[in-house]
Design an enzyme around this catalytic site. Structure first.
Site, PDB file in Angstrom:
ATOM      1  N   TYR A 149       0.883  -1.248  -0.125  1.00  0.00           N
ATOM      2  CA  TYR A 149      -0.039  -0.005   0.070  1.00  0.00           C
ATOM      3  C   TYR A 149       0.963   1.185  -0.032  1.00  0.00           C
ATOM      4  O   TYR A 149       1.851   1.347   0.594  1.00  0.00           O
ATOM      5  CB  TYR A 149      -1.071   0.075   1.307  1.00  0.00           C
ATOM      6  CG  TYR A 149      -2.121  -0.975   1.297  1.00  0.00           C
ATOM      7  CD1 TYR A 149      -3.267  -0.418   0.654  1.00  0.00           C
ATOM      8  CD2 TYR A 149      -2.178  -2.053   1.821  1.00  0.00           C
ATOM      9  CE1 TYR A 149      -4.388  -1.677   0.716  1.00  0.00           C
ATOM     10  CE2 TYR A 149      -3.045  -3.001   2.134  1.00  0.00           C
ATOM     11  CZ  TYR A 149      -4.090  -2.622   1.390  1.00  0.00           C
ATOM     12  OH  TYR A 149      -5.350  -3.570   1.363  1.00  0.00           O
ATOM     13  N   TYR A 161      -0.189  -9.896   0.917  1.00  0.00           N
ATOM     14  CA  TYR A 161       0.904  -9.393   1.671  1.00  0.00           C
ATOM     15  C   TYR A 161       0.788  -9.923   2.991  1.00  0.00           C
ATOM     16  O   TYR A 161      -0.297 -10.565   3.537  1.00  0.00           O
ATOM     17  CB  TYR A 161       0.568  -7.912   1.683  1.00  0.00           C
ATOM     18  CG  TYR A 161      -0.635  -7.270   2.122  1.00  0.00           C
ATOM     19  CD1 TYR A 161      -0.869  -7.108   3.637  1.00  0.00           C
ATOM     20  CD2 TYR A 161      -1.663  -6.801   1.355  1.00  0.00           C
ATOM     21  CE1 TYR A 161      -2.136  -6.646   3.951  1.00  0.00           C
ATOM     22  CE2 TYR A 161      -2.862  -6.425   1.822  1.00  0.00           C
ATOM     23  CZ  TYR A 161      -2.928  -6.291   3.303  1.00  0.00           C
ATOM     24  OH  TYR A 161      -4.230  -5.639   3.473  1.00  0.00           O
ATOM     25  N   ARG A 189      -2.297 -12.041   4.085  1.00  0.00           N
ATOM     26  CA  ARG A 189      -4.035 -11.554   3.523  1.00  0.00           C
ATOM     27  C   ARG A 189      -4.232 -12.158   2.058  1.00  0.00           C
ATOM     28  O   ARG A 189      -3.075 -11.804   1.256  1.00  0.00           O
ATOM     29  CB  ARG A 189      -4.035 -10.080   3.519  1.00  0.00           C
ATOM     30  CG  ARG A 189      -4.054  -9.258   4.889  1.00  0.00           C
ATOM     31  CD  ARG A 189      -5.257  -9.965   5.846  1.00  0.00           C
ATOM     32  NE  ARG A 189      -6.356 -10.148   5.440  1.00  0.00           N
ATOM     33  CZ  ARG A 189      -7.644  -9.431   4.795  1.00  0.00           C
ATOM     34  NH1 ARG A 189      -7.423  -8.152   4.948  1.00  0.00           N
ATOM     35  NH2 ARG A 189      -8.757 -10.020   4.426  1.00  0.00           N
ATOM     36  N   HIS A 214      -7.223  -8.716  -1.974  1.00  0.00           N
ATOM     37  CA  HIS A 214      -8.423  -8.343  -1.866  1.00  0.00           C
ATOM     38  C   HIS A 214      -8.637  -6.780  -2.042  1.00  0.00           C
ATOM     39  O   HIS A 214      -7.511  -6.105  -2.223  1.00  0.00           O
ATOM     40  CB  HIS A 214      -8.890  -8.389   0.068  1.00  0.00           C
ATOM     41  CG  HIS A 214      -7.819  -7.629   0.483  1.00  0.00           C
ATOM     42  ND1 HIS A 214      -6.538  -8.361   1.103  1.00  0.00           N
ATOM     43  CD2 HIS A 214      -8.082  -6.254   1.356  1.00  0.00           C
ATOM     44  CE1 HIS A 214      -5.957  -7.508   1.732  1.00  0.00           C
ATOM     45  NE2 HIS A 214      -6.723  -6.409   2.027  1.00  0.00           N
ATOM     46  N   HIS A 256     -10.584  -3.258  -0.692  1.00  0.00           N
ATOM     47  CA  HIS A 256     -11.478  -2.529   0.003  1.00  0.00           C
ATOM     48  C   HIS A 256     -12.563  -2.069  -0.664  1.00  0.00           C
ATOM     49  O   HIS A 256     -12.133  -0.986  -1.505  1.00  0.00           O
ATOM     50  CB  HIS A 256     -10.678  -1.702   1.173  1.00  0.00           C
ATOM     51  CG  HIS A 256      -9.724  -2.473   1.998  1.00  0.00           C
ATOM     52  ND1 HIS A 256      -9.955  -3.007   3.242  1.00  0.00           N
ATOM     53  CD2 HIS A 256      -8.396  -2.913   1.415  1.00  0.00           C
ATOM     54  CE1 HIS A 256      -8.934  -3.703   3.701  1.00  0.00           C
ATOM     55  NE2 HIS A 256      -7.841  -3.607   2.893  1.00  0.00           N
TER      56      HIS A 256
HETATM   57 FE   LIG Z   1      -6.158  -4.539   2.759  1.00  0.00          FE
END
Ligand SMILES: [Fe+2]
Length: 234
Positions: free
Chosen positions: A103, A142, A152, A155, A157
Site C-alpha cells: 500500500y 501481503y 492476506r 482483496h 477494500h
Molecule cells: Fe487490505
C-alpha cells in the site's frame, strides 16, 4: 427501501469479537450494547456526494505518467438495497495494495516495491440502475502480523454509502480460487452462510480480449442478503 436499519442485516455481519482475528479482541466492547433509536440525520442527512468524483477516478490505471505494473482487471457489479433494487447514483470507493502487495501508506513497511504509477485508490458513482465499474490492477497478497506466517489473500477494500449513513457499508472483495482465503481470519470472521458474498466471480462476458480480465461483484447494502461488513484495517 425502509428508513430503519433492518435487523436481518446483522445476521450477515461478523461478530464484534472474533478471537482468531486478533485486533478484534481489544477493540470489541466488553459490555452489552445499548440500543439507540436512529437519529433523523442518520436517516435523511446527505451522504458524500458526487462532486468529488472526477471523470477518470474509476480507472486506477490512468493515475500516473505511465501504466502501473500488474494484471489489469475490470471489476464491476450491481449495488442493491435490501429489496433487491439497484441503488442509483451512490458513491462507491475502493482502495487496495498494488500488484506486489504494498500500500501507499506510511504504516505499510512490507518490503515489496511501490509503484510510482499506482495510488491504489479510486472512486465512482453507480449509474441510474445501480451498476458500477472500475478498471484496476489485481492486488498482491501481503503479510500481516496477526499470527506467524499470516498472509492476506488478494482483496480490494470497498466503501459504499447507499441512501443514508445507516446503509453505509465498508467491506472487502476477494478473488475466486485464492488458496489463502480459507486461512484468513478476517474472511472467516464473516458468518459461514454469508462469507461467499465477499467473493467476486470471474466474468468472461466482461473480460476484454487482449486487454483485461473481468470480475463481477454485487453489493447488497442491507437486509437478509446483506454483504457482510469487513472493516479489517489490514
Ligand atoms: Fe487490505
Amino acid at each position: 427501501m425502509t428508513l430503519v436499519y433492518p435487523l436481518q442485516s446483522l445476521a450477515a455481519h461478523p461478530p464484534r469479537l472474533s478471537p482468531a482475528y486478533k485486533s478484534t479482541v481489544k477493540r470489541s466492547p466488553s459490555k452489552p450494547l445499548i440500543p439507540m433509536r436512529h437519529t433523523l440525520s442518520e436517516l435523511t442527512g446527505p451522504v458524500y456526494g458526487h462532486e468529488t468524483v472526477r471523470e477518470n477516478d474509476h480507472d486506477l490505471t490512468l493515475q500516473g505518467k505511465g501504466e502501473p505494473i500488474g494484471e489489469r482487471i475490470i471489476v464491476h457489479g450491481h449495488v442493491l438495497d435490501e429489496d433487491g433494487r439497484g441503488v442509483p447514483n451512490t458513491l462507491v470507493e475502493l482502495w487496495q495494495a498494488n500488484a506486489c502487495g504494498r500500500y501507499v501508506h506510511v504504516v505499510d513497511q512490507h518490503p515489496a516495491p511501490l509503484d510510482p504509477n499506482f495510488t491504489g485508490a479510486g472512486r465512482t458513482q453507480s449509474d441510474a440502475q445501480g451498476y458500477y465499474r472500475f478498471v484496476t490492477i489485481k492486488p498482491g497478497a501481503y503479510p500481516w502480523g496477526n499470527h506467524h506466517n499470516a498472509w492476506r489473500p488478494a482483496h480490494i477494500h470497498f466503501s459504499v454509502f447507499g441512501h443514508a449513513f445507516v446503509s453505509r457499508l465498508v467491506t472487502q472483495m476477494y478473488f475466486p480460487g485464492d488458496p489463502l482465503i480459507p486461512l484468513d481470519p478476517i474472511f472467516n470472521s464473516a458468518p459461514p452462510h454469508a462469507r461467499d458474498r465477499l467473493l467476486a466471480t470471474y466474468d468472461h462476458e466482461v473480460t476484454e480480449a487482449n486487454w483485461a480480465l473481468g470480475y463481477r461483484w454485487d453489493i447488497v447494502l442491507r437486509g437478509e442478503m446483506a454483504t457482510p461488513l469487513d472493516e479489517g484495517e489490514s
